[in-house]
Scaffold this motif. Structure first.
Motif, PDB file in Angstrom:
ATOM      1  N   GLU A  16       0.826  -1.204   0.000  1.00  0.00           N
ATOM      2  CA  GLU A  16       0.000   0.000   0.000  1.00  0.00           C
ATOM      3  C   GLU A  16       0.863   1.258   0.000  1.00  0.00           C
ATOM      4  OE1 GLU A  16      -2.803  -0.310   3.191  1.00  0.00           O
ATOM      5  OE2 GLU A  16      -3.784  -2.041   2.297  1.00  0.00           O
ATOM      6  N   MET A  17       1.729   1.322  -0.988  1.00  0.00           N
ATOM      7  CA  MET A  17       2.635   2.451  -1.099  1.00  0.00           C
ATOM      8  C   MET A  17       2.627   2.997  -2.516  1.00  0.00           C
ATOM      9  SD  MET A  17       6.188   0.278  -0.935  1.00  0.00           S
ATOM     10  CE  MET A  17       7.297   1.337  -1.828  1.00  0.00           C
ATOM     11  N   GLN A  18       3.367   4.050  -2.724  1.00  0.00           N
ATOM     12  CA  GLN A  18       3.484   4.669  -4.037  1.00  0.00           C
ATOM     13  C   GLN A  18       4.906   4.489  -4.530  1.00  0.00           C
ATOM     14  OE1 GLN A  18       3.286   8.963  -4.088  1.00  0.00           O
ATOM     15  NE2 GLN A  18       2.304   8.943  -6.086  1.00  0.00           N
ATOM     16  N   TYR A  19       5.047   4.260  -5.827  1.00  0.00           N
ATOM     17  CA  TYR A  19       6.357   4.115  -6.447  1.00  0.00           C
ATOM     18  C   TYR A  19       6.365   4.986  -7.689  1.00  0.00           C
ATOM     19  CZ  TYR A  19      10.500   1.797  -8.374  1.00  0.00           C
ATOM     20  OH  TYR A  19      11.742   1.530  -8.880  1.00  0.00           O
ATOM     21  N   ILE A  20       7.333   5.851  -7.789  1.00  0.00           N
ATOM     22  CA  ILE A  20       7.397   6.765  -8.920  1.00  0.00           C
ATOM     23  C   ILE A  20       8.493   6.304  -9.869  1.00  0.00           C
ATOM     24  CG2 ILE A  20       7.853   9.134  -9.636  1.00  0.00           C
ATOM     25  CD1 ILE A  20       6.762   9.982  -6.870  1.00  0.00           C
ATOM     26  N   VAL A  21       8.124   6.151 -11.125  1.00  0.00           N
ATOM     27  CA  VAL A  21       9.059   5.716 -12.161  1.00  0.00           C
ATOM     28  C   VAL A  21       9.110   6.804 -13.225  1.00  0.00           C
ATOM     29  CG1 VAL A  21       9.487   4.012 -13.970  1.00  0.00           C
ATOM     30  CG2 VAL A  21       8.490   3.294 -11.802  1.00  0.00           C
ATOM     31  N   THR A  22      10.304   7.134 -13.649  1.00  0.00           N
ATOM     32  CA  THR A  22      10.447   8.022 -14.800  1.00  0.00           C
ATOM     33  C   THR A  22      11.123   7.228 -15.904  1.00  0.00           C
ATOM     34  OG1 THR A  22      12.560   8.872 -13.992  1.00  0.00           O
ATOM     35  CG2 THR A  22      10.591  10.112 -13.409  1.00  0.00           C
ATOM     36  N   LEU A  23      10.529   7.280 -17.078  1.00  0.00           N
ATOM     37  CA  LEU A  23      11.040   6.534 -18.227  1.00  0.00           C
ATOM     38  C   LEU A  23      11.007   7.406 -19.464  1.00  0.00           C
ATOM     39  CD1 LEU A  23       9.048   3.188 -17.955  1.00  0.00           C
ATOM     40  CD2 LEU A  23      11.464   3.491 -17.507  1.00  0.00           C
ATOM     41  N   ASN A  24      11.939   7.165 -20.336  1.00  0.00           N
ATOM     42  CA  ASN A  24      11.828   7.738 -21.664  1.00  0.00           C
ATOM     43  C   ASN A  24      10.762   6.956 -22.410  1.00  0.00           C
ATOM     44  OD1 ASN A  24      13.865   9.622 -21.270  1.00  0.00           O
ATOM     45  ND2 ASN A  24      15.434   8.188 -21.935  1.00  0.00           N
ATOM     46  N   THR A  25      10.130   7.577 -23.368  1.00  0.00           N
ATOM     47  CA  THR A  25       9.039   6.916 -24.073  1.00  0.00           C
ATOM     48  C   THR A  25       9.487   5.659 -24.797  1.00  0.00           C
ATOM     49  OG1 THR A  25       9.362   8.431 -25.924  1.00  0.00           O
ATOM     50  CG2 THR A  25       7.628   8.991 -24.364  1.00  0.00           C
ATOM     51  N   ASP A  26      10.748   5.574 -25.216  1.00  0.00           N
ATOM     52  CA  ASP A  26      11.192   4.356 -25.896  1.00  0.00           C
ATOM     53  C   ASP A  26      11.250   3.174 -24.933  1.00  0.00           C
ATOM     54  OD1 ASP A  26      13.383   5.599 -24.646  1.00  0.00           O
ATOM     55  OD2 ASP A  26      14.825   4.688 -26.026  1.00  0.00           O
ATOM     56  N   GLY A  27      11.606   3.412 -23.676  1.00  0.00           N
ATOM     57  CA  GLY A  27      11.604   2.341 -22.681  1.00  0.00           C
ATOM     58  C   GLY A  27      10.196   1.862 -22.383  1.00  0.00           C
ATOM     59  N   LEU A  28       9.276   2.790 -22.295  1.00  0.00           N
ATOM     60  CA  LEU A  28       7.883   2.429 -22.062  1.00  0.00           C
ATOM     61  C   LEU A  28       7.321   1.677 -23.258  1.00  0.00           C
ATOM     62  CD1 LEU A  28       5.614   2.584 -20.037  1.00  0.00           C
ATOM     63  CD2 LEU A  28       4.980   4.800 -21.015  1.00  0.00           C
ATOM     64  N   ALA A  29       7.719   2.085 -24.445  1.00  0.00           N
ATOM     65  CA  ALA A  29       7.264   1.385 -25.653  1.00  0.00           C
ATOM     66  C   ALA A  29       7.776  -0.051 -25.673  1.00  0.00           C
ATOM     67  CB  ALA A  29       7.722   2.135 -26.906  1.00  0.00           C
ATOM     68  N   ARG A  30       9.007  -0.268 -25.240  1.00  0.00           N
ATOM     69  CA  ARG A  30       9.548  -1.646 -25.183  1.00  0.00           C
ATOM     70  C   ARG A  30       8.748  -2.492 -24.205  1.00  0.00           C
ATOM     71  NH1 ARG A  30      14.838   0.803 -25.544  1.00  0.00           N
ATOM     72  NH2 ARG A  30      14.922   0.772 -23.283  1.00  0.00           N
ATOM     73  N   ALA A  31       8.420  -1.927 -23.053  1.00  0.00           N
ATOM     74  CA  ALA A  31       7.622  -2.666 -22.068  1.00  0.00           C
ATOM     75  C   ALA A  31       6.239  -2.974 -22.632  1.00  0.00           C
ATOM     76  CB  ALA A  31       7.514  -1.881 -20.770  1.00  0.00           C
ATOM     77  N   ALA A  32       5.648  -2.022 -23.340  1.00  0.00           N
ATOM     78  CA  ALA A  32       4.337  -2.239 -23.954  1.00  0.00           C
ATOM     79  C   ALA A  32       4.409  -3.332 -25.012  1.00  0.00           C
ATOM     80  CB  ALA A  32       3.817  -0.943 -24.561  1.00  0.00           C
ATOM     81  N   ASP A  33       5.495  -3.347 -25.784  1.00  0.00           N
ATOM     82  CA  ASP A  33       5.667  -4.394 -26.801  1.00  0.00           C
ATOM     83  C   ASP A  33       5.728  -5.782 -26.164  1.00  0.00           C
ATOM     84  OD1 ASP A  33       5.693  -2.527 -28.822  1.00  0.00           O
ATOM     85  OD2 ASP A  33       7.888  -2.506 -29.034  1.00  0.00           O
ATOM     86  N   LEU A  34       6.172  -5.844 -24.909  1.00  0.00           N
ATOM     87  CA  LEU A  34       6.251  -7.120 -24.191  1.00  0.00           C
ATOM     88  C   LEU A  34       4.970  -7.441 -23.424  1.00  0.00           C
ATOM     89  CD1 LEU A  34       9.908  -6.806 -22.884  1.00  0.00           C
ATOM     90  CD2 LEU A  34       9.085  -8.299 -24.708  1.00  0.00           C
ATOM     91  N   GLY A  35       3.972  -6.532 -23.512  1.00  0.00           N
ATOM     92  CA  GLY A  35       2.672  -6.816 -22.920  1.00  0.00           C
ATOM     93  C   GLY A  35       2.338  -6.039 -21.662  1.00  0.00           C
ATOM     94  N   PHE A  36       3.167  -5.092 -21.238  1.00  0.00           N
ATOM     95  CA  PHE A  36       2.867  -4.315 -20.035  1.00  0.00           C
ATOM     96  C   PHE A  36       1.969  -3.139 -20.400  1.00  0.00           C
ATOM     97  CE2 PHE A  36       3.630  -0.980 -16.889  1.00  0.00           C
ATOM     98  CZ  PHE A  36       3.334  -1.670 -15.729  1.00  0.00           C
ATOM     99  N   ASP A  37       0.826  -3.020 -19.727  1.00  0.00           N
ATOM    100  CA  ASP A  37      -0.100  -1.911 -19.958  1.00  0.00           C
ATOM    101  C   ASP A  37       0.113  -0.871 -18.865  1.00  0.00           C
ATOM    102  OD1 ASP A  37      -2.141  -0.200 -20.660  1.00  0.00           O
ATOM    103  OD2 ASP A  37      -3.737  -1.516 -19.937  1.00  0.00           O
ATOM    104  N   ALA A  38       0.764   0.218 -19.194  1.00  0.00           N
ATOM    105  CA  ALA A  38       1.090   1.252 -18.217  1.00  0.00           C
ATOM    106  C   ALA A  38      -0.048   2.236 -17.978  1.00  0.00           C
ATOM    107  CB  ALA A  38       2.323   2.016 -18.680  1.00  0.00           C
ATOM    108  N   VAL A  39      -1.025   2.258 -18.851  1.00  0.00           N
ATOM    109  CA  VAL A  39      -2.080   3.276 -18.784  1.00  0.00           C
ATOM    110  C   VAL A  39      -2.748   3.365 -17.413  1.00  0.00           C
ATOM    111  CG1 VAL A  39      -4.300   4.015 -19.755  1.00  0.00           C
ATOM    112  CG2 VAL A  39      -2.449   3.286 -21.270  1.00  0.00           C
ATOM    113  N   PRO A  40      -3.101   2.259 -16.755  1.00  0.00           N
ATOM    114  CA  PRO A  40      -3.762   2.393 -15.451  1.00  0.00           C
ATOM    115  C   PRO A  40      -2.885   3.021 -14.371  1.00  0.00           C
ATOM    116  CG  PRO A  40      -4.011   0.165 -16.307  1.00  0.00           C
ATOM    117  CD  PRO A  40      -3.038   0.876 -17.188  1.00  0.00           C
ATOM    118  N   TYR A  41      -1.600   3.098 -14.600  1.00  0.00           N
ATOM    119  CA  TYR A  41      -0.667   3.572 -13.577  1.00  0.00           C
ATOM    120  C   TYR A  41      -0.067   4.930 -13.907  1.00  0.00           C
ATOM    121  CZ  TYR A  41      -1.028  -1.429 -13.155  1.00  0.00           C
ATOM    122  OH  TYR A  41      -1.526  -2.707 -13.083  1.00  0.00           O
TER     123      TYR A  41
END
Length: 65
Positions: A16-41
């Motif tokens: 029950e905590m908060q975690y802040i992540v900063t990413l460049n859009t290319d890193g987020l795109a790689r995670a999305a390509d692997l199936g991670f949906d970041a939109v809810p977070y």
């Protein structure tokens, strides 16, 4: 990248905590390509320092004046 983000989601829910992540859009795109949906977070905060009211959540860094 995907596994790290999924672990962050799991741990923050369990602890029950908060975690802040900063990413460049290319890193987020790689995670999305692997199936991670970041939109809810995502909290799209635009940081800018063009004006005196800008900065990171009210804090200004590197001011020399």
């Amino acid at each position: 990248m995907k596994a790290v983000l999924e672990l962050a989601v799991q741990v923050t829910r369990e602890e029950e905590m908060q975690y802040i992540v900063t990413l460049n859009t290319d890193g987020l795109a790689r995670a999305a390509d692997l199936g991670f949906d970041a939109v809810p977070y995502m909290n799209n905060t635009i940081l800018k320092d063009k004006h005196e009211t800008g900065g990171l959540f009210g804090f200004r860094f590197g001011d020399t004046a």
